[in-house]
Design a protein around this motif. Structure first.
Motif, PDB file in Angstrom:
ATOM      1  N   SER A   1      12.568  97.012  20.167  1.00 53.70           N
ATOM      2  CA  SER A   1      11.233  96.649  19.706  1.00 53.70           C
ATOM      3  C   SER A   1      11.114  95.140  19.567  1.00 53.70           C
ATOM      4  O   SER A   1      12.116  94.450  19.341  1.00 53.70           O
TER       5      SER A   1
ATOM      6  N   PRO B   1      10.279  95.632  26.103  1.00 50.01           N
ATOM      7  CA  PRO B   1      10.608  96.481  24.946  1.00 50.01           C
ATOM      8  C   PRO B   1      10.490  97.967  25.257  1.00 50.01           C
ATOM      9  O   PRO B   1       9.536  98.637  24.844  1.00 50.01           O
TER      10      PRO B   1
ATOM     11  N   TYR C   1       5.011  95.297  28.783  1.00 48.27           N
ATOM     12  CA  TYR C   1       5.077  95.785  27.397  1.00 48.27           C
ATOM     13  C   TYR C   1       3.719  96.338  26.966  1.00 48.27           C
ATOM     14  O   TYR C   1       3.641  97.394  26.324  1.00 48.27           O
TER      15      TYR C   1
END
Length: 273
Positions: free
Chosen positions: A207, A203, A224
């Protein structure tokens, strides 16, 4: 200049082996700090902006991609631009460190064969110069956040600790990649390709919420959590305990593995070069 710096400090660094190479190398801040800064000055010699070229290119990419993907992903541009900017800056550090670490010992082969200093010095040299570039870009990100109407929150105080953890993650990862790529040269192109693929699964530009029921793909992605470690406090989000737990856990396991690898291979690296 690099040889002169090492010559001045090599007396204090001569007595080490694979069991304390990591500690001795990390402790030689003056040596790898000076060498890393020298690398940056040489890379951008006769350049007007110097390392700020990276900052400028990041700013242009954030504005262009932010305007485009905020529409494609139906995101509020005031929220999405800072999210994207921090993700790209931290990802740039992670990818640069991983790619350069693969040739860390190979590129420093002439020094390793001539001067006995901790191998970790060559690793910290790479991590430090990329960390300096990261620090050049973060103030621009903070300025962007303020410009878009956000004010720093109490979580902002966690940023220095998050950056320290990010730096240390780069050290153990670079030790592992440096040793393995020196022994097995085919690993370097594999790492380069994996980094490219990992970008799309991490991401950075999107998102986890867009995955809905498949958000676990991001939650189990260690990259992430490294990005979120810096992004969450900068954007004033609540403390992400999962990201801190992942990061600290990776740091402990990573350094344990790097220490074991260095202990077993420290004296073999010069023969692999």
């Amino acid at each position: 200049m690099g040889d002169a710096v090492i010559d001045r400090g090599k007396t204090d660094l001569a007595s080490h082996d694979g069991r304390d190479d990591l500690i001795a190398g990390l402790s030689a801040v003056r040596v790898w700090g000076t060498l890393g800064w020298h690398d940056i000055r040489q890379r951008y010699r006769r350049s007007v902006l110097g390392p700020f070229w990276f900052t400028l290119s990041t700013a242009i990419m954030v504005v262009v991609l932010g305007a485009l993907y905020s529409e494609l992903l139906h995101q509020d541009i005031h929220e999405y631009l800072p999210y994207l900017a921090i993700g790209l800056v931290v990802w740039g550090f992670i990818s640069s460190v991983a790619n350069e670490a693969c040739s860390a010992f190979i590129g420093a082969g002439y020094l390793i064969k001539q001067i006995r200093i901790p191998l970790t010095v060559h690793i910290c040299r790479i991590v430090w110069r990329n960390f300096v570039i990261l620090l050049h870009s973060l103030p621009v990100v903070v300025a962007l956040i303020v410009f878009l109407g956000r004010s720093p929150s109490i979580e902002f105080l966690l940023v220095p600790l998050a950056l320290f953890l990010l730096f240390m993650q780069g050290v153990w990862l670079s030790v592992v990649l440096g040793v393995l790529c020196t022994r097995f040269r085919d690993i370097q192109p594999i790492v380069a390709n994996l980094i490219q693929v990992a970008f799309f699964f991490t991401p950075v530009m999107w998102s986890p919420e867009v995955l809905k029921s498949r958000a676990w793909v991001a939650q189990y992605n260690p990259l992430y959590h490294l990005i979120e470690l810096v992004r969450a406090p900068l954007m004033g989000r609540p403390l992400q305990w999962e990201s801190w737990a992942w990061s600290i856990g990776m740091l402990v396991v990573g350094f344990a593995f790097a220490h074991l690898l260095m202990r077993r291979t420290r004296n073999r690296v010069p023969y692999w070069l």
